[in-house]
Design an enzyme around this catalytic site. Structure first.
Site, PDB file in Angstrom:
ATOM      1  N   SER A  83       0.840  -1.200   0.000  1.00 49.15           N
ATOM      2  CA  SER A  83       0.000   0.000   0.000  1.00 49.15           C
ATOM      3  C   SER A  83       0.871   1.244   0.000  1.00 49.15           C
ATOM      4  CB  SER A  83      -0.921   0.023   1.227  1.00 49.15           C
ATOM      5  OG  SER A  83      -0.183   0.279   2.410  1.00 49.15           O
ATOM      6  N   ARG A  90       2.274   9.191  -6.474  1.00 45.60           N
ATOM      7  CA  ARG A  90       3.027   9.776  -7.591  1.00 45.60           C
ATOM      8  C   ARG A  90       4.377  10.353  -7.150  1.00 45.60           C
ATOM      9  NH1 ARG A  90      -2.193  10.529  -8.136  1.00 45.60           N
ATOM     10  NH2 ARG A  90      -2.164  12.452  -6.925  1.00 45.60           N
ATOM     11  N   GLY A  92       6.905   7.874  -6.608  1.00 45.27           N
ATOM     12  CA  GLY A  92       7.817   6.759  -6.863  1.00 45.27           C
ATOM     13  C   GLY A  92       7.972   5.803  -5.701  1.00 45.27           C
ATOM     14  N   TYR A 123       0.611  -4.345 -11.580  1.00 47.26           N
ATOM     15  CA  TYR A 123       1.820  -5.131 -11.385  1.00 47.26           C
ATOM     16  C   TYR A 123       2.519  -5.603 -12.654  1.00 47.26           C
ATOM     17  CZ  TYR A 123       0.612  -4.876  -6.511  1.00 47.26           C
ATOM     18  OH  TYR A 123       0.332  -4.394  -5.252  1.00 47.26           O
ATOM     19  N   PHE A 409      -3.495 -14.611  -0.060  1.00 47.95           N
ATOM     20  CA  PHE A 409      -2.581 -14.334   1.046  1.00 47.95           C
ATOM     21  C   PHE A 409      -2.314 -12.842   1.136  1.00 47.95           C
ATOM     22  CE2 PHE A 409      -0.271 -15.711  -2.738  1.00 47.95           C
ATOM     23  CZ  PHE A 409       0.605 -14.651  -2.967  1.00 47.95           C
TER      24      PHE A 409
END
Length: 409
Positions: A83, A90, A92, A123, A409
């Protein structure tokens, strides 16, 4: 970026976890859930992003072992609890945590990283490919009947509670892990996740129950389920929610399905996640009345291309050179020669001409045998350099059973 990344101090866990809870909606978990996740958190494998004394980012990695085609069980970092605080977007932070984490996974000697994604669009840019899929369904038991295989009546059933049956159900689960790619060995403590049942999450349903399938005194299957009573003007309209179902053989599984589809005062069976090749689809008389829905479930990332590809076996003999693109983990970039068959494999660096060109994301998607290289090529994500190499490699990478992740998980 002015934030600092550092390994999680156990004393900072509450602060760290509160950032995660807020990112996922801010609804506090039950004390039971929170305590369990605190105990399961591997602090030395977790990192936080800190802006002064404020935690503004979280990421963890469970030390799992994942089943792969051929029956091997391979070390894999289970990426979790990711998280970033809404106040620090924004900047990085996510990219820096993902890079740090993959460098750590490499240093631990683990060839794979895996995750389930709340937002799957995130991802891919870090090299994760969707490698397993699951079917969600609602079986209309007022219109659908089941056709049972021979021997179903020889299976006896017994209703108990998930906690009382835990040793028996865990023994069944453990025997199934190597038979299907994508399953996780249960590490100590994870058996408690399987019976976690906070009242706040039941949405009007009963506490979870367990039905055991037995043959000759041996437990050969089980299902965890809950019943939600409901009524309409016409009569009973309840539902059965299936949380887990596993059998050591098709007949045991069929007996469990028949039981769940015949619970009194119910009209439907809701199933959240089953393998795409699950037999229930052939037991039912009308699959249209079940409205199956497909979604991705497990994302795979090859952290060490050579070690990962050598850790699994291949359906047919394969000898192929991959040109691999991996800007995020540059140690993977370049050409790799994979040779192998059903008995084992080797994957080493080479200077030979490439046969196929792709990114590490495509290798992750195809790794467990559920996504074909041919289908990825049709989407423009794999390029064939040597004629014939694509079809041969695609067949070799396949799996006789669909990969599947039984629990998140």
């Amino acid at each position: 970026m002015t934030t600092e990344l550092r390994v999680l101090d156990p004393a900072e866990w509450d602060n760290w976890y509160a950032v995660l809870e807020l990112a996922f909606g801010g609804v506090p978990e039950s004390d039971e859930e929170r305590k369990l996740w605190q105990e399961l958190t591997e602090h030395e494998r977790s990192i936080g992003a800190w802006d002064g004394d404020r935690c503004v980012g979280t990421a963890g990695a469970f030390s799992f072992r994942l089943s792969v085609p051929g029956g091997n069980v391979v070390p894999a970092a289970g990426v979790t609890m990711v998280s970033v605080a809404g106040t620090h977007r924004r900047r990085g932070i996510l990219t820096s945590m993902m890079r740090r984490q993959l460098e750590d996974v490499r240093s631990w000697g683990e060839p794979l990283a895996i995750l389930t994604a709340s937002e799957p669009v995130i991802y891919g840019r870090f090299g994760y490919g969707a490698a397993t899929y699951a079917v969600h369904t609602t079986i209309d038991t007022t219109r659908v009947r089941l056709t049972m295989p021979e021997g179903t009546d020889e299976v006896s059933l017994r209703v108990t509670t998930p906690t009382e049956a835990l040793d028996a159900t865990e023994a069944v689960y453990a025997r199934l892990v190597t038979g299907r790619p994508g399953m996780l060995e249960r590490r100590p403590g994870w058996e408690r996740v399987a019976v976690l049942d906070p009242p706040a999450d039941r949405e009007g349903a009963s506490p979870r129950m367990c039905v055991l399938a037995e043959r000759d005194g041996e437990v050969v299957g089980y299902a965890h389920y809950a019943i939600k009573p409901d009524w309409s003007f016409a009569g009973s309209d309840g539902s059965v929610s299936v949380h887990q179902l596993a059998g050591l053989d098709p007949v045991a599984e069929a007996a469990l399905w028949r039981f769940l589809c015949s619970v009194d005062l119910t009209a439907r069976v809701k199933v959240r996640s089953r393998p795409v090749d699950d037999a229930w689809q052939h037991l039912v008389t009308d699959v249209r009345r079940c409205e199956p829905t497909l979604r991705e479930i497990l994302f795979v990332r090859l952290v060490d291309v050579g070690a990962a590809l050598a850790a699994r076996t291949y359906q047919t003999p394969v000898d192929v050179v991959f040109e691999v693109e991996d800007a995020f983990c540059p140690w993977n970039e370049g050409r790799w020669r994979l040779t192998g068959d059903a008995s084992g494999a080797s994957c080493v660096r080479t200077g030979e001409p490439a046969d196929l060109s792709l990114s590490v994301r495509e290798l992750g998607a195809a790794y467990l045998g559920g996504v074909s290289l041919l289908s990825l090529a049709a989407a423009g994500r794999v390029r064939e350099v040597r004629a014939g190499a694509l079809a041969a490699a695609s067949v070799a990478f396949g799996s006789p059973v669909a990969p599947w992740l039984p629990h998140s998980f």
